[in-house]
Design an enzyme around this catalytic site. Sequence first.
Site, PDB file in Angstrom:
ATOM      1  N   ASP A 151       0.761  -1.545   0.044  1.00  0.00           N
ATOM      2  CA  ASP A 151      -0.283   0.232  -0.318  1.00  0.00           C
ATOM      3  C   ASP A 151       0.907   1.116   0.181  1.00  0.00           C
ATOM      4  OD1 ASP A 151      -2.038   2.048   0.142  1.00  0.00           O
ATOM      5  OD2 ASP A 151      -2.335   1.189   2.952  1.00  0.00           O
ATOM      6  N   THR A 153       0.344   5.422   0.867  1.00  0.00           N
ATOM      7  CA  THR A 153      -0.056   6.039   1.930  1.00  0.00           C
ATOM      8  C   THR A 153       0.191   5.074   4.292  1.00  0.00           C
ATOM      9  OG1 THR A 153      -1.179   7.478   0.941  1.00  0.00           O
ATOM     10  CG2 THR A 153      -1.752   7.562   3.480  1.00  0.00           C
ATOM     11  N   LYS A 340      -8.476  26.696  -5.344  1.00  0.00           N
ATOM     12  CA  LYS A 340      -7.723  26.069  -5.539  1.00  0.00           C
ATOM     13  C   LYS A 340      -7.016  24.478  -5.872  1.00  0.00           C
ATOM     14  CE  LYS A 340      -6.956  23.653  -0.686  1.00  0.00           C
ATOM     15  NZ  LYS A 340      -6.350  24.554   0.745  1.00  0.00           N
ATOM     16  N   THR A 370       1.312  18.856  -5.966  1.00  0.00           N
ATOM     17  CA  THR A 370       1.083  20.228  -6.654  1.00  0.00           C
ATOM     18  C   THR A 370      -0.343  20.941  -5.988  1.00  0.00           C
ATOM     19  OG1 THR A 370       0.549  19.384  -8.056  1.00  0.00           O
ATOM     20  CG2 THR A 370       2.898  20.440  -7.409  1.00  0.00           C
ATOM     21  N   THR A 449      -2.987   1.226  -4.348  1.00  0.00           N
ATOM     22  CA  THR A 449      -2.999   2.826  -3.878  1.00  0.00           C
ATOM     23  C   THR A 449      -4.535   3.107  -4.170  1.00  0.00           C
ATOM     24  OG1 THR A 449      -2.131   4.988  -3.139  1.00  0.00           O
ATOM     25  CG2 THR A 449      -1.418   4.128  -5.291  1.00  0.00           C
ATOM     26  N   GLY A 450      -5.279   3.577  -3.255  1.00  0.00           N
ATOM     27  CA  GLY A 450      -6.214   4.283  -3.830  1.00  0.00           C
ATOM     28  C   GLY A 450      -5.840   5.591  -4.045  1.00  0.00           C
ATOM     29  N   ASP A 451      -5.258   6.139  -3.700  1.00  0.00           N
ATOM     30  CA  ASP A 451      -4.013   7.820  -4.233  1.00  0.00           C
ATOM     31  C   ASP A 451      -4.824   7.905  -6.143  1.00  0.00           C
ATOM     32  OD1 ASP A 451      -4.332   9.052  -1.910  1.00  0.00           O
ATOM     33  OD2 ASP A 451      -1.929   9.189  -2.350  1.00  0.00           O
ATOM     34  N   LYS A 537      -7.656  -4.753  -4.522  1.00  0.00           N
ATOM     35  CA  LYS A 537      -6.287  -5.042  -4.007  1.00  0.00           C
ATOM     36  C   LYS A 537      -6.129  -6.736  -4.363  1.00  0.00           C
ATOM     37  CE  LYS A 537      -5.471  -1.289  -1.659  1.00  0.00           C
ATOM     38  NZ  LYS A 537      -4.889  -0.919  -0.649  1.00  0.00           N
TER      39      LYS A 537
END
Length: 830
Positions: A151, A153, A340, A370, A449-451, A537
């Site tokens: 994983d 994070t 943002k 970013t 990853t879930g990102d 996963k």
Amino acid sequence: QEDSDPAVHESLSIENTLWASTVVASGTVIGVVIYTGKETRSVMNTSNPKNKVGLLDLELNQLTKALFLALVALSVVMVTLQGFVGPWYRNLFRFLLLFSYIIPISLRVNLDMGKAAYGWMIMKDDNIPGTVVRTSTIPEELGRLVYLLTDKTGTLTQNEMIFKRLHLGTVSYGTDTMDEIQSHIINSYSQVHAQNSGNSTSSTPSRKPQSSAPKVRKSVSSRIHEAVKAIALCHNVTPVYESRAGVSGETEYAEVDQDFSDENRAYQASSPDEVALVQWTESVGLTLVNRDLTSMQLKTPGGHILTYYILQIFPFTSESKRMGIIVRDESSGDITFYMKGADVAMSTIVQYNDWLEEECGNMAREGLRTLVVAKKSLTEEQYQDFESRYNQAKLSIHDRNLKVAAVVESLEREMELLCLTGVEDQLQADVRPTLEMLRNAGIKIWMLTGDKLETATCIAKSSHLVSRTQDIHIFRPVATRGEAHLELNAFRRKHDCALVISGDSLEVCLKYYEHEFVELACQCPAVVCCRCSPTQKAHIVKLLQHHTGKRTCAIGDGGNDVSMIQAADCGIGIEGKEGKQASLAADFSITQFKHIGRLLMVHGRNSYKRSAALGQFVMHRGLIISTMQAVFSSVFYFASVPLYQGFLMVGYATIYTMFPVFSLVLDQDVKPEMALLYPELYKDLTKGRSLSFKTFLIWVLISIYQGGILMYGALLLFESEFVHVVAISFTALILTELLMVALTIRTWHWLMVVAEFLSLGCYVASLAFLNEYFGIGRVSFGAFLDVAFITTVTFLWKVSAITVVSCLPLYILKYLKRKFSPPSYSKLTS
């Protein structure tokens, strides 16, 4: 309410949802239960755990089956040579019983005790404190891994964000130049306050002429001022103050007391990125001190409090990839729309510029997350118009989300780009060297990853999961079979490049081209799957097991990794910020990612090597005594008469040889430091050469050779004292076993020496006491062992001669083998 008041229409959204255990202070509640029980996400994403069996156990099972066939074959051969005389089937069963030592019953006991010992060693290792072994059946798996699925994070990263970079287009500030920003902020706010105090009305008149004048390039100072203010206002963070213990008196004073003390302030937000930004604005002088539903207050470096009213908030969603806020400055009444978001979403919203894309790329290559910050000033009329349209859209029943998004998008045009921020999610300690070590050990690492794709790629680069020189193939999003086919072909043309793919595309590829996709992916040095669900996963783990047949290991820290950990051959959990769900469901629980290096390279290697040696030795122990029985029977016209009586057979596997053989669990071929320094040694283990049919056959041949020598030697040398053949052959057998243990051991440990001498002592003592067992067939020969005979020189030299003949050739062969084809580890120990 008065009847004359107009009815208030408000839309139902997540803001009006009452979560479980909420206490309602006033009004009435209409309740709808959405998902419960088996329909909740957490339940739908979990799977039933399976019982895990190690590869070594499966291999030993195969060898035991082979031994069983050998037992049957040997018994049949004996009966055949006997010529099927008399009740031959009775003889067949007698032979089966006589040779039953071929089946190593003590193997399981020895192995299970060994596994318990390895688990104890892992937990007692001071170099990996806090490691817990939750299963005692698969420590050898740690030495056979080919795929590591991790994983991101919380596993590779610490889940703690730190602000690293502010880019204004023409000038970039890093960690070493933050003090410049601070001085600019102090200056600009001191000027504003000087104006305010001099201009008793307000600062508005002094700013009016600027707006009508043609656009002038703003000074760096004012641009920094704008950027920092935007970062300090555009977020979803709430400052929290702990009420101080000690001030128990009047509560009002206590609250006033604690209000703005910096040490006592903590920030709460849904994402650690936001907290990092607000903490940074505090460090340069603009502090968020208070926030409620309708306003927020900032404290300037000079200690003045600025109040801003929150008119609207547009929260961050995974589709929009941006968040916005409309605020009104209390002092000037100016309305500003701040926004943002990710560069992908913001690049079309901000005014034309030539640096945004390039700088985002540069920051991403440094492994920073970013965010692009922009603003737009609104007049009162513009805002009123927007508000009415926005409320109207929120009340629509059909396509509400689309209509609301359309209204907000009408504002999101030609916004002024203020700055670009870079935040770093710090990697855990020693992640880079650990991944480097695992890669050198021949382990292929997949990051699930879930990102989002960009962040996952960033971390893959910064953690050196993908080496700097390597190409990365980013798999384009595919939705149909045709697209998947094209994309797979494009990927096939690339060699030695890492693959980055999103969960949705993965799903499509597996649906139509499962075999081809897995084959291609397995050739990659590293694979990154982003936006993965927990079920996905686990599915990837099962795919790898099914298609490659190699051993997989999954490592994670949160509840979303549990199904993957349970599906893998070996699951490792990290106790992280997300609780203990993963570490409790795993087979091994560690406290930091870097510990995995030692766990695999040292403990995994030792467990596998030791268990392999132990397993084969226990088999050899049974085979050698069965060979002697076979020789004895064949010499005596294939009579099914036992060579050794009851207690000798029991003692042979327990008290006489148990300790030295079991002491093999303390053996190590290389020192832990060496194993960590040369992870390439681990590659050899995955080939499974320590325990295979080849090594097994070598041990079988050794057993047959030694058994034959021991028995024929005893018969040849002692023709005159034939009655003593049992004593002689059994003594030689025990000595041979002890010497063979010494031959197998690679690194001596003081306990091994103790075990050898203890066993020898036990045997010598029993020679004196158990004399009735050493005669042959007690009744038929009527001979007992006399102590006078054992103490003669003849007995000693003849036993020594037999033992030397049975062991010396093996020592010579071992020496020659090490000289001419040394194993990889011996090159390091010499």
